[in-house]
Design a protein around this motif. Structure first.
Motif, PDB file in Angstrom:
ATOM      1  N   GLN B   9      -1.569  22.675  32.461  1.00  0.00           N
ATOM      2  CA  GLN B   9      -1.853  23.882  31.697  1.00  0.00           C
ATOM      3  C   GLN B   9      -2.990  23.659  30.726  1.00  0.00           C
ATOM      4  OE1 GLN B   9       2.038  24.798  30.016  1.00  0.00           O
ATOM      5  NE2 GLN B   9       2.240  26.489  31.460  1.00  0.00           N
ATOM      6  N   PHE B  10      -3.094  22.432  30.213  1.00  0.00           N
ATOM      7  CA  PHE B  10      -4.103  22.108  29.219  1.00  0.00           C
ATOM      8  C   PHE B  10      -4.597  20.696  29.474  1.00  0.00           C
ATOM      9  CE2 PHE B  10      -6.386  22.587  25.374  1.00  0.00           C
ATOM     10  CZ  PHE B  10      -6.354  21.365  24.714  1.00  0.00           C
ATOM     11  N   LEU B  11      -5.901  20.517  29.344  1.00  0.00           N
ATOM     12  CA  LEU B  11      -6.506  19.214  29.590  1.00  0.00           C
ATOM     13  C   LEU B  11      -7.604  18.981  28.560  1.00  0.00           C
ATOM     14  CD1 LEU B  11      -6.240  16.927  31.649  1.00  0.00           C
ATOM     15  CD2 LEU B  11      -7.872  18.126  33.101  1.00  0.00           C
ATOM     16  N   SER B  12      -7.505  17.868  27.831  1.00  0.00           N
ATOM     17  CA  SER B  12      -8.524  17.522  26.856  1.00  0.00           C
ATOM     18  C   SER B  12      -9.066  16.138  27.216  1.00  0.00           C
ATOM     19  CB  SER B  12      -7.926  17.499  25.449  1.00  0.00           C
ATOM     20  OG  SER B  12      -8.912  17.145  24.492  1.00  0.00           O
ATOM     21  N   ILE B  13     -10.343  16.067  27.538  1.00  0.00           N
ATOM     22  CA  ILE B  13     -10.920  14.811  28.001  1.00  0.00           C
ATOM     23  C   ILE B  13     -12.250  14.547  27.299  1.00  0.00           C
ATOM     24  CG2 ILE B  13      -9.844  14.962  30.286  1.00  0.00           C
ATOM     25  CD1 ILE B  13     -12.578  15.894  31.352  1.00  0.00           C
ATOM     26  N   GLN B  14     -12.747  13.322  27.441  1.00  0.00           N
ATOM     27  CA  GLN B  14     -14.046  12.953  26.901  1.00  0.00           C
ATOM     28  C   GLN B  14     -15.141  13.279  27.917  1.00  0.00           C
ATOM     29  OE1 GLN B  14     -12.880  12.155  23.296  1.00  0.00           O
ATOM     30  NE2 GLN B  14     -14.981  11.581  23.829  1.00  0.00           N
ATOM     31  N   GLU B  15     -16.291  13.574  27.389  1.00  0.00           N
ATOM     32  CA  GLU B  15     -17.465  13.794  28.235  1.00  0.00           C
ATOM     33  C   GLU B  15     -17.657  12.587  29.151  1.00  0.00           C
ATOM     34  OE1 GLU B  15     -21.012  14.456  25.934  1.00  0.00           O
ATOM     35  OE2 GLU B  15     -21.614  16.088  27.248  1.00  0.00           O
ATOM     36  N   GLY B  16     -17.951  12.849  30.423  1.00  0.00           N
ATOM     37  CA  GLY B  16     -18.180  11.774  31.378  1.00  0.00           C
ATOM     38  C   GLY B  16     -16.970  11.440  32.236  1.00  0.00           C
ATOM     39  N   GLU B  17     -15.799  11.876  31.822  1.00  0.00           N
ATOM     40  CA  GLU B  17     -14.589  11.603  32.605  1.00  0.00           C
ATOM     41  C   GLU B  17     -14.498  12.564  33.790  1.00  0.00           C
ATOM     42  OE1 GLU B  17     -11.721   9.916  28.991  1.00  0.00           O
ATOM     43  OE2 GLU B  17     -11.144  11.688  30.124  1.00  0.00           O
ATOM     44  N   ASN B  18     -13.659  12.186  34.754  1.00  0.00           N
ATOM     45  CA  ASN B  18     -13.386  13.036  35.906  1.00  0.00           C
ATOM     46  C   ASN B  18     -12.031  13.713  35.719  1.00  0.00           C
ATOM     47  OD1 ASN B  18     -15.708  11.920  37.037  1.00  0.00           O
ATOM     48  ND2 ASN B  18     -14.553  10.347  38.139  1.00  0.00           N
ATOM     49  N   LEU B  19     -11.835  14.842  36.383  1.00  0.00           N
ATOM     50  CA  LEU B  19     -10.553  15.528  36.271  1.00  0.00           C
ATOM     51  C   LEU B  19     -10.286  16.346  37.527  1.00  0.00           C
ATOM     52  CD1 LEU B  19     -10.738  18.957  35.233  1.00  0.00           C
ATOM     53  CD2 LEU B  19     -12.492  17.646  34.008  1.00  0.00           C
ATOM     54  N   THR B  20      -9.011  16.640  37.743  1.00  0.00           N
ATOM     55  CA  THR B  20      -8.619  17.490  38.862  1.00  0.00           C
ATOM     56  C   THR B  20      -7.597  18.505  38.377  1.00  0.00           C
ATOM     57  OG1 THR B  20      -8.965  15.687  40.440  1.00  0.00           O
ATOM     58  CG2 THR B  20      -7.673  17.563  41.189  1.00  0.00           C
ATOM     59  N   VAL B  21      -7.799  19.737  38.779  1.00  0.00           N
ATOM     60  CA  VAL B  21      -6.870  20.828  38.487  1.00  0.00           C
ATOM     61  C   VAL B  21      -6.266  21.278  39.805  1.00  0.00           C
ATOM     62  CG1 VAL B  21      -6.657  23.165  37.570  1.00  0.00           C
ATOM     63  CG2 VAL B  21      -8.228  21.545  36.494  1.00  0.00           C
ATOM     64  N   TYR B  22      -4.961  21.545  39.780  1.00  0.00           N
ATOM     65  CA  TYR B  22      -4.243  21.880  41.002  1.00  0.00           C
ATOM     66  C   TYR B  22      -3.707  23.303  40.959  1.00  0.00           C
ATOM     67  CZ  TYR B  22      -4.380  16.849  41.583  1.00  0.00           C
ATOM     68  OH  TYR B  22      -4.806  15.549  41.705  1.00  0.00           O
ATOM     69  N   CYS B  23      -3.634  23.893  42.152  1.00  0.00           N
ATOM     70  CA  CYS B  23      -3.132  25.250  42.308  1.00  0.00           C
ATOM     71  C   CYS B  23      -2.227  25.241  43.533  1.00  0.00           C
ATOM     72  CB  CYS B  23      -4.319  26.202  42.494  1.00  0.00           C
ATOM     73  SG  CYS B  23      -3.899  27.920  42.678  1.00  0.00           S
TER      74      CYS B  23
END
Lengths: 111, 112
Positions: B9-23
């Motif tokens: 629901q919420f994601l807080s990351i540092q610049e340069g990191e990778n992330l994945t959102v799922y549906c």
């Protein structure tokens, strides 16, 4: 390029008042939609229209009415405003079978 | 219960990191769309996927549609502060025609 235009941008209503949220599009899209967006709930479809003179209920139609007398305009009417209708309202339009274009929303508070 | 479940629901990351959102859903969709929404504005379409297993790339964003057309993912490589926003997935269930159902959204905050 206006796209989808919604008015007003903000409104405060008292319980029991009525109002019309305006939506117009200049892209000659057949399909138009009204959504409400509440925190953590995504967008819920209120009403939609597949063309002038044709409207149908969405997921949360109670307390609302719509009309579609022209291709361009799709107003949403609240007859007796209730606190549960406090929300951000989005109008969208699309060609048949294609992605939807959204307006910038109307922020409505009912006190 | 949402027809489309988004996570996180919420994601807080540092610049340069990778992330994945799922549906995810238990329903089959004729297509799935991803939108990005900024404060005070309406959602803006990023991509539409229509074929099971389809992968689409939009610069640093990679979108995938599940083989069974019940789920999708959005992967962002080397996130930038400009990626901050609300990401919404939306799908047209086979029985809904052209009507979309939306997930609740993922709020992404990318910190510098």
């Amino acid at each position: 390029n206006a796209g989808v235009t919604q008015t007003p941008k903000f409104r405060i209503l008292k319980i029991g008042q009525s109002m019309t949220l305006q939506c117009t599009q200049d892209m000659n899209h057949n399909y138009m939609y009204w959504y409400r967006q509440d925190p953590g709930m995504g967008l819920k479809l209120i009403y939609y229209s597949v063309g002038a003179g044709i409207t149908d209920k969405g997921e949360v139609p109670n307390g609302y009415n719509v009309s579609r007398s022209t291709t361009e305009d799709f107003p949403l009417r609240l007859e007796l405003a209730a606190p549960s209708q406090t929300s951000v309202y989005f109008c969208a339009s699309s060609p048949i079978g294609q992605a939807q274009h959204f307006g910038d929303g109307t922020r409505l508070s009912i006190l | 219960t949402q027809l489309l479940e988004q996570s996180p629901q919420f994601l807080s990351i540092q610049e340069g990191e990778n992330l994945t959102v799922y549906c995810n859903s238990s329903s089959v969709f004729s297509s799935l769309q991803w939108y990005r929404q900024e404060p005070g504005e309406g959602p803006v379409l990023l991509v539409t996927v229509v074929t099971g297993g389809e992968v689409k790339k939009l610069k640093r964003l990679t979108f995938q549609f599940g083989d069974a057309r019940k789920d999708s993912s959005l992967h962002i490589t080397a996130a930038q502060t400009g990626d901050t926003g609300l990401y919404l997935c939306a799908g047209a269930p086979m029985e809904y025609g052209n009507k979309l159902v939306f997930g609740a959204g993922t709020i992404l905050r990318v910190k510098s």
